[in-house]
Motif scaffolding. Structure first.
Motif, PDB file in Angstrom:
ATOM      1  N   ASP A  18       0.755  -1.267   0.000  1.00  0.00           N
ATOM      2  CA  ASP A  18       0.000   0.000   0.000  1.00  0.00           C
ATOM      3  C   ASP A  18       0.790   1.326   0.000  1.00  0.00           C
ATOM      4  OD1 ASP A  18      -2.903  -1.229   1.470  1.00  0.00           O
ATOM      5  OD2 ASP A  18      -1.050  -2.368   1.409  1.00  0.00           O
ATOM      6  N   ASP A  51      -3.726  -0.758  -3.812  1.00  0.00           N
ATOM      7  CA  ASP A  51      -3.800   0.527  -3.102  1.00  0.00           C
ATOM      8  C   ASP A  51      -2.588   1.423  -3.426  1.00  0.00           C
ATOM      9  OD1 ASP A  51      -6.208  -0.289  -2.113  1.00  0.00           O
ATOM     10  OD2 ASP A  51      -5.636  -0.222   0.006  1.00  0.00           O
ATOM     11  N   ASN A  99      -8.595  -2.587  -2.754  1.00  0.00           N
ATOM     12  CA  ASN A  99      -9.968  -2.100  -2.588  1.00  0.00           C
ATOM     13  C   ASN A  99     -10.118  -0.650  -3.062  1.00  0.00           C
ATOM     14  OD1 ASN A  99      -8.329  -1.898  -0.081  1.00  0.00           O
ATOM     15  ND2 ASN A  99     -10.067  -0.705   0.680  1.00  0.00           N
ATOM     16  N   HIS A 100      -9.035   0.145  -2.967  1.00  0.00           N
ATOM     17  CA  HIS A 100      -9.129   1.535  -3.433  1.00  0.00           C
ATOM     18  C   HIS A 100      -9.188   1.620  -4.957  1.00  0.00           C
ATOM     19  CE1 HIS A 100      -8.966   3.830   0.325  1.00  0.00           C
ATOM     20  NE2 HIS A 100      -8.343   2.756   0.778  1.00  0.00           N
ATOM     21  N   HIS A 154      -4.265  -8.468  -2.292  1.00  0.00           N
ATOM     22  CA  HIS A 154      -4.267  -7.190  -1.582  1.00  0.00           C
ATOM     23  C   HIS A 154      -4.622  -7.373  -0.110  1.00  0.00           C
ATOM     24  CE1 HIS A 154      -4.568  -3.060  -0.572  1.00  0.00           C
ATOM     25  NE2 HIS A 154      -5.807  -3.224  -0.171  1.00  0.00           N
ATOM     26  N   HIS A 219      -2.752  -4.191   2.828  1.00  0.00           N
ATOM     27  CA  HIS A 219      -4.089  -3.702   3.162  1.00  0.00           C
ATOM     28  C   HIS A 219      -4.180  -3.182   4.587  1.00  0.00           C
ATOM     29  CE1 HIS A 219      -8.363  -3.084   3.072  1.00  0.00           C
ATOM     30  NE2 HIS A 219      -8.642  -4.096   3.842  1.00  0.00           N
TER      31      HIS A 219
HETATM   32 MN   LIG Z   1      -6.605  -1.680   1.146  1.00  0.00          MN
END
Ligand SMILES: [Mn+2]
Length: 288
Positions: A18, A51, A99-100, A154, A219
């Motif tokens: 990330d 991310d 997720n981003h 992730h 993450h």
């Molecule tokens: Mn994340």
């Protein structure tokens, strides 16, 4: 499209988790990749585990201390730099969907540093660059596997799958209106993109179904830089939410065969992003 990246059985692999728009740490990991490429006759890969985007837009005096050293989000420039680097190093520079990223291509919109980080970034980029961003993110894989035994995602390896085909054919679209809590319950992609932990038995079953032995992911923020969970899981914090002294990346031998995350050693495979500032534990094989 096939959502699983297959890495080769030779060369080095640099792994970065990330970044969340942190250009300084991006430049540092690229420098590390270039050094690895030079040291191994060009046979090196660089993998970002998702991310890349969505960092804080805060003035320095509003910055909370626990987030580590101050930086300002540069998501748009970071993605452009990633695309240019990948073009200069064909087949050697990779990024997974986090997720981003998912928020821009069918996932729920994240609200970590803004009410809607997807709309914020796309409005900062303008329509043309936003469309290009979505085109880039749409092509990214959801997981990566390597013959060395490593399985990269992730989030935590909490998905229950029968085989790698379940990940390869995962559908990422149609979650725009859902909440992160709802998507966590969506089979396969929910846990892969959002889970912060996995029970050791679930993780073992996941890596086995993916054809590997160990699971590597980010993450979550590990303030100390990394955490091993059981024999299968290694959580890595290269950048976001961690102080420079504790940021770590991985340097893996793709020709090796790792049977457990305990074979990934501090000072060899687990390395400080900023050795000059590294905490004592990351000083090398002799460190605690
Ligand atoms: Mn994340």
């Amino acid at each position: 499209m096939a959502r699983v990246l297959r890495l080769p059985d030779h060369g080095r692999l640099i792994v970065c988790t990330d970044l969340q728009g942190c250009m300084r740490d991006y430049r540092r990991i690229v420098e590390i990749f270039h050094d690895a490429r030079e040291a191994h006759d060009g046979d090196a890969h660089l993998l970002f585990t998702g991310d890349l985007i969505h960092g804080p837009h805060l003035a320095e005096h509003d910055w909370p201390d626990f987030l580590g050293e101050y930086y300002r989000d540069e998501s748009g420039d970071l993605v452009d730099a990633f695309v240019a680097l990948a073009a200069r190093n064909p087949g050697r520079v990779h990024a997974l969907i986090g997720n981003h990223e998912h928020g821009h291509i069918g996932g729920p919109h994240t609200a970590k540093f803004a009410a809607d980080e997807v709309l914020l970034l796309e409005s900062l980029l303008g329509p043309t660059r936003a469309a290009r961003l979505r085109d880039i993110l749409t092509e990214l894989p959801l997981a990566a596997v390597a013959p060395c035994g490593a399985v990269f995602t992730h989030g935590a390896p909490a998905a229950v799958i029968d085989s790698i085909a379940d990940v390869e054919r995962a559908d990422l679209s149609g979650f725009e209106l859902g909440s992160p809590l709802e998507i966590l319950d969506t089979p396969v992609i929910g846990p892969i993109l959002w889970a912060r932990s996995a029970h050791p038995e679930v993780a073992a079953a996941f890596v086995h179904a993916m054809g590997g032995t160990i699971s590597i992911y980010g993450h979550d923020v590990i303030p100390e830089g990394f955490e091993r969970i059981g024999d299968e899981q290694l959580v890595v914090s290269t950048s976001f939410g961690v102080f420079d002294a504790n940021k770590v990346y991985l340097d893996l031998d793709l020709a090796a065969h790792y049977r457990s995350v305990h074979e990934l050693r501090v000072g060899r495979e687990i390395l400080p992003l900023y050795p000059d500032r590294a905490g004592a534990y990351a000083a090398g094989p002799g460190g605690a």
